[in-house]
Design an enzyme around this catalytic site. Structure first.
Site, mmCIF file in Angstrom:
data_model
loop_
_atom_site.group_PDB
_atom_site.id
_atom_site.type_symbol
_atom_site.label_atom_id
_atom_site.label_comp_id
_atom_site.label_asym_id
_atom_site.label_seq_id
_atom_site.Cartn_x
_atom_site.Cartn_y
_atom_site.Cartn_z
ATOM 1 N N GLU A 313 31.415 -5.981 6.137
ATOM 2 C CA GLU A 313 30.876 -4.965 5.011
ATOM 3 C C GLU A 313 32.007 -5.349 4.180
ATOM 4 O O GLU A 313 33.289 -5.410 3.368
ATOM 5 C CB GLU A 313 31.931 -4.145 5.936
ATOM 6 C CG GLU A 313 31.908 -3.697 7.324
ATOM 7 C CD GLU A 313 32.616 -3.290 7.776
ATOM 8 O OE1 GLU A 313 34.378 -3.409 8.275
ATOM 9 O OE2 GLU A 313 32.059 -2.652 8.731
ATOM 10 N N CYS A 409 38.557 4.458 10.398
ATOM 11 C CA CYS A 409 39.600 3.947 9.981
ATOM 12 C C CYS A 409 39.591 4.578 8.812
ATOM 13 O O CYS A 409 40.338 5.307 8.119
ATOM 14 C CB CYS A 409 39.269 2.229 8.958
ATOM 15 S SG CYS A 409 37.789 1.790 8.956
#
Lengths: 642, 642
Positions: A313, A409
């Site tokens: 990521e 998140c």
């Protein structure tokens, strides 16, 4: 309000654009997410988050559910609640939050420790995996929530717990003999401690934040030694990241590129900027500038998304900005807003506000469905649904937003940012008030006495901004208005008279004695136009993207049919813009005269020496990028061939 | 020669182009690979292949080295040796091969079983994992080597071993009660048994090949049941492939798309075509045509590469043909040549020969360094070395060829194909001789009596082909010459007189009484030209590739500098072609008048509304794609913007 340095400011946002999003986030998102944290959303990925706290407090039986950082979801939600209570009092919601805080506080250990994963699974193992087990990350979010909730409500339960938690961390980690000489694998506690310091003025809180920043990446590398002690192998050792995944391959002042996991990078750099602002450390400021330039000038998408690759990521390398395999996590764009806001507090330069605005109106907002109930983790700039399904290297790219995530998140992060937008609108220093973002509402700021303004604007749909002075202190004061980097023509008038003043670092400054009733009018010319990427961006060579003001546009299959790769811009946009109240919650939609290549008659062969396909003029119907994927699954594209 | 049906033919190749490659493959590649199989190449990935046979025979001690399919490397090498001995007698090499065959034969078990992995690790486990453990794959390559060696040398040691192995397999697998109702996870034995049948005419060999083809994918699925019995999970279950990775999700006659691992697909379809030809099974022929169209019309690169994704080294979906993340395994392009050759033996259509030629001159040849000592596994159409290093999803793409591979399927596969090129040049049926590929040399064919031709050509560099009749039988016979699909203008003359005849299915047929001394001259116009992809190929929209005759060209950094994404074709090629004996072993290089965009003065911003970058005329220096990466590491690109 959050403390980014400078004088006190107080903002009330009340315009059409942001109020809609913020109201949706507060009215729909916050209750929805509370349900998610309590596993009450049908068919959504389970969370277990609040239950973990009750188990940790001995109030329920069971094992820890979810990720090692599951606690942080509750903290981010609480922080969002706190921010929303500042402008949207809601006693019922506050009562729910108080209840959540009580459950959280009940889980805190006598020594101040608080992390349900280790409380449930065995405290003997705590602080043995700073690299990957997110205890400091959870602590950071807990502290941020505590400060926000205290600032919004004056209630100290969570704040006092946060102070105890910080004291516990200080007793375990630090430079002293016998303490762990470590730092978090996932930054956030740096920012958090600086906010706590803003409230407590306890030098320990500043010292600890500074320690985490300064210690990071020093040789011998703490993470490497921790891995060795625990007989672990760094998961990222085989790939291009190594310890740079954690932004820990070098001391922060030696780092030249934005690397590794992009959310961690943004959070670290934000914390660095906080520490640099408070300490005045020039070498740290310079490190922030270096990492800013790497991020914003070489590794950022036109939407303000960052993180070019799904692997880790993460950031990849300079000018590597593929539209279809991008990661572009919502949290990373949010982190870029954090970073930009803090750079603005180091030095008021339009470049920072430009990027903050770019991310906000595009790569951040795209993370949320218009109804506030579904979310993107990954924010692509080009989607072909068949590829998302059948190309394993695009499977992280979803053609529609998800209800919730096992790793959740992004949704609460987005909501806490929307709910705290007041903190990004302006700043004040000395006798000057700087307006960074144009949102309608009211501003009060200390410029050596209170200056009160009302701001009227239909931004981002219209570039006219009218600032009325409601209250002004005696003496000359400076009102500085940002002229966005995207703006080529603009005019400024004070009380109806055109004022000619050159912008400096992206702001036009009006220094004068202000009186109640003074009116400043800024007119930003906001045509639809095609932008290009820097020539080094391979993926966008020969391509253009449509923008208008700060808003990036895209083409969707719903308006333009499929096979969007066959669409071309065909020269200057010749655009028609129209306010469409019926469309996507109300947007300025744009129609350009473009071209669509025809494939009729090509036949079955794959390769042939035919002339360029015939193209017919066709209207291209553009919508704001942030609003894509609100009308079912289909192709979407930001960059099209010129 | 290999038996693809039809009348007997015998070919000797003696032209400039192929002789160079074939001589390099035989002189350098074969001895080099023998060293590799015996772990005698410094710094190369170890093989252990020949040692495995000695351990299995009880002649050495140790464990099995390498993959479960390690044996196949020796078999493919032996097959290459066999083919080379047909045109390049080499008693020393033949002695080495005889020695290898003796070691292989010594490892064969009394019941005919032969697979060193299970002989060394325990015969009790044999035949328990047909899906992934490649026993039938190794057996297939063993049988192919045995047939080739017998046909080249008349020696029966390996052939007899192969007949015993086939008998053993027939005793274990088949439709009868008590036998395993299975088929190979990696096809090749279907082709192999058909070649064995060509020599033995033993109906069991045909029956077994047909069984493997017919049983595949039937419900209940053998692989699924095998997985269940062995408590295994299909590794491909989570991704888009499932059992289609093995081309086993449906019976072959119901499969509509080329799917899964691309080498397996090509080998399966080739075996299907062999069985269809021999049995005349119309439904199987139709299945072959369907899978051919899927492969060649919707899923094949301009270079003849197949396999669009690294995940599973596999096909992805229609028109998904990315240049930079392609897999394009050398073995898959070789497999496409196998498939095409067999489709030609089902029906003489130019489409098959066109694809065979496309793969041969491009995606196959590119697999080998010009010195025959290094090899590509993956054959990309666009390379930026920094991306190969730093983008994890491009790490399978190498900017330079490798010395050897742990999984060393490609190098010996390439060499055996080059060494057997005779079998692809022509075919004969009834009274007709069809020439598919233009290679200088001699052809003898049975067309109801022997017809002998000599062929003179400098193909692929020149389109002039001169065919002289050296010997002809009495009566009217047909000589059919292929007019390649890429050719727009051509002329044909017999004994100096222009003949006007329309091609049928890609061949011009001359039916007449031939006499020794007759000369047929075919002149194929071969300009350099830009080709385009079908409009549905997203990645190539607005792009062109330069080709000349069957050869695809590319730009390399060595000739054109870096940042090749900034290069544009700029209209018609206006090409200068030049024979460059000094360059890359001798090639026709092409220079076109192109454009290079300038980036000077863009500055540090990433996005801006500037006009299209200025472009200056620049010569673009093209080399044949197959010869790329022979001059150090640098960028390469096939498709450029128009």
């Amino acid at each position: 309000m959050a403390d980014y340095g400078g004088n006190q400011t107080a903002v009330r946002i009340g315009d059409r654009f942001w109020s809609a999003f913020r109201e949706t986030a507060a009215r729909e998102g916050i209750p929805y997410q509370w349900k998610a944290l309590n596993d009450a959303v049908p068919d959504a990925a389970p969370s277990g988050c609040m239950r973990n706290f009750r188990i940790a407090a001995g109030r329920e039986q069971g094992g820890h559910a979810g990720f090692v950082f599951q606690d942080s979801d509750a903290y981010k939600w609480l922080e969002g609640v706190a921010f929303s209570l500042r402008w949207r009092p809601d006693p019922a919601l506050e009562a729910v939050a108080d209840g959540a805080i009580a459950e959280i506080a009940a889980a805190q250990q006598p020594d101040g420790y608080l992390d349900t994963y280790y409380i449930i699974n065995g405290l003997d193992k705590r602080w043995t995996n700073l690299k990957d087990h997110h205890e400091l990350y959870c602590a950071g979010h807990m502290i941020e929530a505590a400060v926000a909730y205290y600032q919004a409500t004056g209630k100290r339960v969570l704040l006092d717990a946060a102070i105890r938690l910080a004291a516990h961390i200080d007793s375990v980690i630090g430079p002293e003999e016998g303490k762990i000489h470590g730092y978090p694998g996932h930054p956030v506690i740096e920012m958090a401690l600086m906010r706590l310091y803003g409230v407590t003025k306890d030098p320990m809180h500043l010292r600890l934040a500074k320690y985490f920043v300064d210690e990071r990446g020093k040789s011998p590398l703490f993470f490497e030694e921790e891995d060795r002690r625990q007989n672990r192998r760094n998961y990222w050792a085989d790939g291009p990241h190594g310890y740079a995944y954690y932004q820990a391959a070098q001391p922060v002042r030696e780092q030249k590129d934005a690397v590794g996991h992009s959310v961690r990078a943004m959070y670290l750099y934000s914390g660095m900027a906080d520490v640099a602002r408070e300490t005045g450390d020039e070498s740290l400021k310079e490190a922030c500038r270096t990492l800013w330039r790497s991020t914003a000038r070489r590794r950022m998408y036109v939407t303000g998304a960052v993180g070019s690759t799904e692997y880790g990521e993460a950031f990849s390398f300079d000018y590597d900005l593929p539209s279809d395999t991008v990661y572009g996590e919502t949290c990373a764009a949010i982190g870029l807003v954090f970073f930009a806001r803090r750079m603005l507090s180091l030095e008021t330069k339009g470049e920072y506000a430009d990027v903050m605005e770019r991310a906000l109106y595009n790569g951040v907002l795209s993370g949320m469905q218009l109804d506030g109930k579904r979310f993107f983790y990954v924010n692509p700039l080009e989607v072909v649904p068949e590829a998302c399904e059948k190309d394993p290297h695009k499977r992280h790219v979803k053609p529609e937003r998800q209800k919730w995530f096992g790793c959740a998140c992004c949704p609460p992060n987005l909501i806490r940012l929307l709910a705290s937008l007041e903190d990004y609108v302006c700043s004040a220093a000395g006798d000057a008030l700087y307006i960074h973002l144009y949102a309608g509402g009211e501003i009060r700021a200390d410029v050596g006495g209170t200056m009160a303004l009302s701001v009227e604007t239909d931004y981002p749909w219209d570039g006219a901004v009218r600032v009325c002075v409601a209250e002004a202190p005696a003496g000359e004061k400076t009102l500085a208005l940002r002229v966005p980097g995207w703006c080529r023509r603009w005019s400024l008038a004070v009380n109806g008279e055109i004022v000619t003043v050159a912008p400096e670092d992206g702001y036009v400054s009006l220094k004068r004695v202000w009186r109640a009733g003074d009116v400043v009018e800024l007119a930003l010319d906001m045509p639809a136009r095609y932008v290009r990427s820097a020539p080094k961006v391979r993926e966008n060579a020969g391509r253009v993207a449509l923008t208008r003001g700060p808003v990036v546009y895209c083409l969707e299959e719903a308006d333009n049919g499929a096979a969007l790769h066959m669409v071309r811009a065909g020269g200057a946009p010749r655009a028609e813009t129209a306010w469409r109240p019926d469309l996507l919650g109300g947007v300025v939609a744009i129609t350009t005269a473009g071209l669509r290549e025809k494939d009729d008659g090509w036949g079955e062969t794959l390769y042939d020496d035919r002339p360029a396909p015939a193209a017919e003029e066709t209207p291209l119907h553009w919508i704001p990028y942030y609003a894509w994927a609100n009308r079912g699954v289909g192709e979407m594209r930001v960059w099209i061939r010129e």
